[in-house]
Structure formats: C-alpha cells, structure tokens
Enzyme design. Structure first.
Site, PDB file in Angstrom:
ATOM      1  N   ARG A  56      -2.618  54.881  -7.595  1.00  0.00           N
ATOM      2  CA  ARG A  56      -1.870  55.410  -6.456  1.00  0.00           C
ATOM      3  C   ARG A  56      -1.518  56.883  -6.641  1.00  0.00           C
ATOM      4  O   ARG A  56      -0.925  57.472  -5.734  1.00  0.00           O
ATOM      5  CB  ARG A  56      -0.564  54.625  -6.297  1.00  0.00           C
ATOM      6  CG  ARG A  56      -0.620  53.505  -5.244  1.00  0.00           C
ATOM      7  CD  ARG A  56       0.682  52.777  -5.345  1.00  0.00           C
ATOM      8  NE  ARG A  56       1.160  52.127  -4.168  1.00  0.00           N
ATOM      9  CZ  ARG A  56       1.062  50.817  -3.945  1.00  0.00           C
ATOM     10  NH1 ARG A  56       0.408  50.049  -4.771  1.00  0.00           N
ATOM     11  NH2 ARG A  56       1.624  50.287  -2.878  1.00  0.00           N
ATOM     12  N   ARG A  68       5.054  41.178   9.122  1.00  0.00           N
ATOM     13  CA  ARG A  68       4.439  40.458   8.001  1.00  0.00           C
ATOM     14  C   ARG A  68       5.441  39.497   7.359  1.00  0.00           C
ATOM     15  O   ARG A  68       6.595  39.839   7.142  1.00  0.00           O
ATOM     16  CB  ARG A  68       3.963  41.472   6.948  1.00  0.00           C
ATOM     17  CG  ARG A  68       3.398  40.794   5.708  1.00  0.00           C
ATOM     18  CD  ARG A  68       2.482  41.704   4.963  1.00  0.00           C
ATOM     19  NE  ARG A  68       3.198  42.645   4.103  1.00  0.00           N
ATOM     20  CZ  ARG A  68       2.579  43.449   3.235  1.00  0.00           C
ATOM     21  NH1 ARG A  68       1.270  43.452   3.151  1.00  0.00           N
ATOM     22  NH2 ARG A  68       3.278  44.278   2.494  1.00  0.00           N
TER      23      ARG A  68
HETATM   24  P1  AMP Z   1       2.159  46.825  -3.000  1.00  0.00           P
HETATM   25  O1  AMP Z   1       2.317  45.344  -3.001  1.00  0.00           O
HETATM   26  O2  AMP Z   1       0.826  47.282  -3.539  1.00  0.00           O
HETATM   27  O3  AMP Z   1       2.478  47.462  -1.664  1.00  0.00           O
HETATM   28  O4  AMP Z   1       3.249  47.403  -4.038  1.00  0.00           O
HETATM   29  C1  AMP Z   1       4.640  47.192  -3.835  1.00  0.00           C
HETATM   30  C2  AMP Z   1       5.428  48.211  -4.631  1.00  0.00           C
HETATM   31  O5  AMP Z   1       5.125  48.084  -6.027  1.00  0.00           O
HETATM   32  C3  AMP Z   1       5.113  49.670  -4.302  1.00  0.00           C
HETATM   33  O6  AMP Z   1       5.841  50.147  -3.183  1.00  0.00           O
HETATM   34  C4  AMP Z   1       5.554  50.354  -5.602  1.00  0.00           C
HETATM   35  O7  AMP Z   1       6.969  50.438  -5.700  1.00  0.00           O
HETATM   36  C5  AMP Z   1       5.091  49.350  -6.665  1.00  0.00           C
HETATM   37  N1  AMP Z   1       3.693  49.620  -7.082  1.00  0.00           N
HETATM   38  C6  AMP Z   1       2.600  48.811  -6.927  1.00  0.00           C
HETATM   39  N2  AMP Z   1       1.484  49.367  -7.443  1.00  0.00           N
HETATM   40  C7  AMP Z   1       1.889  50.574  -7.941  1.00  0.00           C
HETATM   41  C8  AMP Z   1       1.203  51.658  -8.574  1.00  0.00           C
HETATM   42  N3  AMP Z   1      -0.131  51.626  -8.791  1.00  0.00           N
HETATM   43  N4  AMP Z   1       1.940  52.733  -8.950  1.00  0.00           N
HETATM   44  C9  AMP Z   1       3.274  52.788  -8.737  1.00  0.00           C
HETATM   45  N5  AMP Z   1       3.970  51.832  -8.123  1.00  0.00           N
HETATM   46  C10 AMP Z   1       3.287  50.730  -7.713  1.00  0.00           C
END
Ligand code: AMP
Length: 213
Positions: free
Chosen positions: A88, A127
C-alpha cells in the site's frame, strides 16, 4: 502465480481474490484479514495495529512488512498468492521486491481494479460482513437471504467500524496519496493491468482472468 491486487478500499479486491482462489486456485493473502484476526486475538501485532485501523490510517510499514515476511515464504503460499491490500506504500513495494528476490521469486502481474470515489463511498456504506466466516454482503447488490444473517454460516452480519462514512473518506485519501503512485511503478516494470471495477462481479472477474491468460 504471484499477483498483487491494487484498488481503493471497497474496489472489490477481496471479492475478486476469493474468486481467483476458488476458480484458479490462487490463494488470497489479505493483510487486512490477517490484521483483523490479530486484533481479535489481542496479539502484540493486533495491539500495534488496532488504533491505526480504527482511524482508517495505514499500519506502519515495518509492522506490515514483518507480517508479510512471515507468511509469503511459508509452505501455505509456496504455489503462489494473490496479495489483497498489500503493498500500500512505496516502502512496502520495495520491501516486497527485496523479499521476493531473497526467495528467488517474482511477481507475474499487478491487477488494478478501478472504481470512482463516489461509487466506493456508497458501496462501503452498504457493505456488511459476516462476523464469523468473513463472507461479504451488500444491502444494494447482494442481500442475505435472511436479513442480518450470513447465508453461509448463519452468524450475524456486521458493519466494519472502518466502513463508516468519515473513515471511508480518510481511507480514500490515504489510497490516493500513498497507494495509487504504485501504479506508475508497476507500469514501468511492465506488470500493471487495469480493469474497470464499476461493473458486476462476474464481468470484472472475466477481465481479470483474461489479463492473466
Ligand atoms: P483492508 O481490509 O485491506 O481494507 O484493510 C483494513 C485496514 O487494515 C486498513 O485501513 C489499514 O488500517 C490496515 N491495513 C491493511 N493492509 C495494510 C497495509 N498493507 N499497510 C498498512 N495498513 C494496512
């Protein structure tokens, strides 16, 4: 096959990763799911990540890179993976390149699912996620058979805290500032394929599968 799925929050990365896993056997590796499990378990990793996640901010690169380092090299993912929600940031992409090089591996493709911000805000507001098995529903496009309950395991459906509107707007900002620049990097490496994500799930899947053929 080793893939990265790029796209804003709610672009459909998780849904498509699950289809790629079910139909092509490419295992989904979601840092968001791993971090949410760690938060639920109350592990040291979960404690480090929790506050950032609740505010829609990124968990620090070194924490996420440590997590990825543990799993990418494990037997479970030896046949490949579709990374969902990682990398990310540029630092995470650089860390991934280094890790794959150490393991003698490389990426086959980076698939970017493109969805306008306005569509994302509406989609995430609707969602709902199963609190037990993680199955995804949408009050607009995929209603559960019984209101509020998961079709697969019958557990209660919940709205993720970070799907609330203010947090979604913050997550979109973070995506545009930190993650979108990765598209240029992967285009330069000849790996980037973009797909219109503002369509139904099957149409998007067909394009993704065609991009991998
Ligand atoms: P997601 O389910 O991929 O939308 O991730 C939910 C939350 O987890 C994000 O808003 C971040 O706070 C954290 N997160 C997930 N993947 C990452 C990543 N690669 N780098 C940093 N934070 C992450």
């Amino acid at each position: 096959m080793r893939l990265v799925l790029l796209g804003g929050p709610g672009a459909g990365k998780g849904t498509q990763a699950k289809l790629l896993q079910a139909r092509l056997g490419i295992r989904q590796l979601s840092t968001g799911d791993l971090l949410r499990s760690a938060v639920e378990e109350g592990s040291a990793l979960g404690k480090a990540a929790r506050g950032f996640m609740e505010q829609g901010q990124l968990v620090p690169d070194e924490v996420v890179l440590g997590l990825i380092r543990e799993v990418v090299g494990s037997d479970e993912y030896s046949d490949g993976f579709a990374l969902d929600g990682f990398p990310r940031t540029v630092a995470q992409a650089e860390g991934l390149d280094r890790l794959l090089e150490e393991l003698g591996l490389s990426l086959d493709a980076v698939l970017s699912i493109e969805v306008p911000d306005g569509v994302i805000v509406r989609r995430l507001g609707n969602r709902r996620t199963c609190g037990r098995c993680g199955e995804l529903f949408n009050l607009d496009t995929r209603l559960p058979r019984t209101s509020g309950l998961c079709d697969c395991c019958g557990a209660k459906l919940v709205q993720r805290d970070d799907d609330k509107p203010e947090t979604v707007r913050r997550r979109l900002e973070v995506y545009h500032d930190h993650t979108e620049p990765l598209k240029t990097r992967y285009a330069e490496q000849g790996l980037l394929r973009t797909v219109d994500g503002d369509r139904d799930v099957e149409a998007i899947y067909e394009d993704l599968a065609a991009a991998l053929a």
